[in-house]
Enzyme design. Structure first.
Site, mmCIF file in Angstrom:
data_model
loop_
_atom_site.group_PDB
_atom_site.id
_atom_site.type_symbol
_atom_site.label_atom_id
_atom_site.label_comp_id
_atom_site.label_asym_id
_atom_site.label_seq_id
_atom_site.Cartn_x
_atom_site.Cartn_y
_atom_site.Cartn_z
ATOM 1 N N LYS A 208 35.991 -38.883 92.961
ATOM 2 C CA LYS A 208 36.325 -37.901 91.923
ATOM 3 C C LYS A 208 35.115 -36.996 91.753
ATOM 4 C CE LYS A 208 36.739 -37.744 86.869
ATOM 5 N NZ LYS A 208 37.355 -38.386 85.699
ATOM 6 N N LYS A 210 33.272 -34.369 89.354
ATOM 7 C CA LYS A 210 33.234 -33.742 88.028
ATOM 8 C C LYS A 210 33.006 -32.258 88.213
ATOM 9 C CE LYS A 210 33.702 -34.948 84.568
ATOM 10 N NZ LYS A 210 34.814 -34.838 83.612
ATOM 11 N N ASP A 238 37.917 -32.902 88.353
ATOM 12 C CA ASP A 238 38.145 -32.875 86.902
ATOM 13 C C ASP A 238 37.229 -31.839 86.249
ATOM 14 O OD1 ASP A 238 38.437 -33.327 84.215
ATOM 15 O OD2 ASP A 238 37.440 -35.281 84.224
ATOM 16 N N ASN A 240 37.597 -30.714 83.306
ATOM 17 C CA ASN A 240 37.749 -30.844 81.844
ATOM 18 C C ASN A 240 38.407 -29.615 81.212
ATOM 19 O OD1 ASN A 240 35.066 -32.898 82.108
ATOM 20 N ND2 ASN A 240 36.719 -33.509 80.739
ATOM 21 N N GLU A 263 42.792 -33.629 87.751
ATOM 22 C CA GLU A 263 42.594 -34.115 86.382
ATOM 23 C C GLU A 263 42.225 -32.958 85.459
ATOM 24 O OE1 GLU A 263 40.164 -37.605 86.130
ATOM 25 O OE2 GLU A 263 39.481 -37.118 84.102
ATOM 26 N N ASN A 292 42.452 -37.330 80.525
ATOM 27 C CA ASN A 292 41.910 -38.130 79.427
ATOM 28 C C ASN A 292 41.746 -37.223 78.214
ATOM 29 O OD1 ASN A 292 39.472 -37.146 81.191
ATOM 30 N ND2 ASN A 292 38.627 -37.412 79.128
ATOM 31 N N ASP A 316 41.835 -45.379 79.056
ATOM 32 C CA ASP A 316 40.561 -46.081 78.906
ATOM 33 C C ASP A 316 40.679 -47.127 77.795
ATOM 34 O OD1 ASP A 316 37.945 -46.759 78.234
ATOM 35 O OD2 ASP A 316 37.164 -44.755 78.655
ATOM 36 N N HIS A 342 39.869 -43.727 82.389
ATOM 37 C CA HIS A 342 38.770 -42.774 82.202
ATOM 38 C C HIS A 342 37.474 -43.553 81.982
ATOM 39 C CE1 HIS A 342 36.269 -41.203 78.838
ATOM 40 N NE2 HIS A 342 36.256 -40.097 79.551
ATOM 41 N N ASN A 344 33.060 -43.218 80.631
ATOM 42 C CA ASN A 344 31.789 -42.560 80.300
ATOM 43 C C ASN A 344 30.698 -43.426 80.924
ATOM 44 O OD1 ASN A 344 33.414 -41.876 77.379
ATOM 45 N ND2 ASN A 344 32.352 -40.232 78.401
#
Ligand SMILES: O=C([O-])C(=O)C[C@H](O)[C@@H](O)C(=O)[O-]
Ligand SMILES: [Mg+2]
Length: 449
Positions: A208, A210, A238, A240, A263, A292, A316, A342, A344
């Site tokens: 994945k 970011k 992803d 966001n 994502e 997420n 998550d 998901h 962190n």
């Protein structure tokens, strides 16, 4: 005799991180978590890990009177009592209702579940140890798999030497991954190098990236290069929700075979909610969608299902609870969605929580997100997690969560938290060394100013 909970302790901790870039800026040198430790009258110790921050620490501490002294067999009742008490606390906070009653409902759910998971998990750990079964056996329909697949979570990485912040470096010289994970990775070649090194250490088969850092075309170029290097890999990106719907469709249409799913490519736009734009993206590109961001509680889930916005809810356990995230997995299995997780930054306790939940998640799963490769070596348990072929094994013969806490390591992580005055995460700080006065903009990639 059913043991009773003797003590519950909340320990705020910090660990080291790299200067990982994302839409919100650059990760700080330290990430924070809250570790919850319970002991019972049989001498067992149960643990859990949830996101950091003083508000969560205090809310967890406020649960202690509802937990200590009660039999672990009452764990569902204890969790229910804590949930009710926390809902009252959160509803009473000024501003919780800003945006109307519906918004307040969603806010309360998220703020409460992080804390509830911190109570639920050590109780499940204690109960599993008492009954001699893994936590997975106590979730959903019970344990359905022993191997849980994780993905390599790749980031563009900033140059820590441009800052005067105390980023860790030269902490692991054991292989290529150890050598490069604290170094800048600001282009496609560097990310591909990261992917190869992480795959070599952990055996990952899924990747994945970011996004939300550079112009989207550059990030798609990185995705294509990853696919070229790993033709059999499942790959996702992803940003966001930094991209517009039009941009997302233009960038991703025709990328079936390269992108396995996408994502949160886009979010709310004008009159249209994130769930509506995600549904349009899904229809126009034919690509599966993960999130997420816009399907994170049961009410959002209902809307997402009706609109067909999300094919992969990233459930998550830290914000759905252990039982709740497995309930999402059961639902996914029954209505042809696929479950994912998901993450962190986190320690090994959270990694074990995700592995146990995934071991109880029925059907076809997506590889679980984890940031752990950036933290590998910083475990709080007596032994380090062992990945093989990108998977962790959940051994049905190991009771509870499978973590034996190392109290010296826990204390050191707590000291790191205290000595560095770790408070709330602020990714803008590191970015301001790159771009003076940099500020977060949910619609512009971090390096595009
Ligand atoms: O899937 C996601 O959105 C995340 O992993 C959220 C995290 O905060 C990620 O963006 C990060 O660590 O920068
Ligand atoms: Mg995401």
């Amino acid at each position: 005799m059913v043991p009773v909970v003797k003590t519950m302790r909340v320990v705020p901790v910090a660990g080291y991180d790299s200067m990982l870039l994302n839409l919100a800026g650059a990760h700080e040198p330290f990430f924070t978590r809250n570790v919850v430790v319970m002991t019972d009258s049989n001498g067992n110790e149960g643990v859990g890990e949830v996101p950091g921050g003083e508000v969560i620490t205090q809310r967890l501490e406020s649960c202690i009177p509802l937990v200590e002294g009660r039999p672990i067999a009452e764990y569902k009742q204890i969790v229910q009592d804590c949930t009710r008490m926390l809902q009252g606390q959160v509803a009473g906070v000024a501003g919780a209702g800003a945006g109307g009653a519906e918004t307040a409902h969603a806010q309360i759910f998220k703020k409460v579940t992080n804390v509830v998971t911190g109570v639920e998990t050590p109780l499940l750990d204690l109960l599993g140890q008492h009954l001699n079964v893994p936590v997975a056996a106590l979730l959903g329909e019970g344990q359905v798999r022993t191997e849980v697949r994780f993905l390599a979570y790749l980031f563009y990485v900033g140059d820590r030497t441009l800052t005067d912040m105390p980023y860790i470096h030269d902490d692991d010289n054991s292989d290529e991954w150890g050598r490069i994970r604290r170094e800048p990775a600001m282009d496609t070649d560097a990310v591909v190098r990261q992917a190869k090194a992480a795959a070599a250490r952990f055996g990952f088969k899924d990747f994945k990236l970011k996004g939300g850092v550079f112009a989207p075309e550059k990030e798609i170029e990185t995705v294509k290069a990853l696919k070229k290097e790993f033709p059999d890999a499942r790959i996702t990106i992803d940003p966001n929700a930094a991209w517009s719907l039009d941009e997302s469709v233009r960038l991703c249409r025709g990328l079936e075979g390269t992108l396995t799913y996408v994502e949160d490519p886009c979010g709310a736009e004008g009159r249209f909610s994130a769930r509506e734009t995600m549904a349009e993206f899904h229809r126009q590109t034919g690509l599966p969608t993960a999130t997420n961001m816009c399907d994170t509680d049961w009410r959002e889930m209902k809307a997402a299902i009706r609109l067909d916005s999300v094919t992969i809810p990233l459930a998550d356990p830290h914000f759905w609870t252990m039982q709740g995230c497995v309930r999402v997995a059961q639902l996914c299995h029954d209505i042809d969605l696929t479950w994912g997780v998901h993450s962190n930054n986190h320690f090994d306790i959270s990694l074990a929580m995700v592995a146990q939940a995934a071991a109880a998640a029925p059907g076809n799963l997506n590889a679980c997100d984890t940031h752990y490769m950036w933290q590998d070596g910083q475990h709080l348990g007596k032994t380090a997690p062992q990945f093989h072929d990108g998977c962790l094994t959940v051994d049905p013969n190991v009771p509870g969560l499978g973590i034996q806490l190392d109290h010296d390591k826990l204390e050191a992580a707590h000291q790191l938290y205290v000595e560095n005055n770790c408070g709330t995460r602020d990714d803008a700080r590191g970015m301001q060394y790159y771009i003076p006065n940099w500020q977060y903009d949910p619609h512009r990639p971090a390096m595009v100013r």
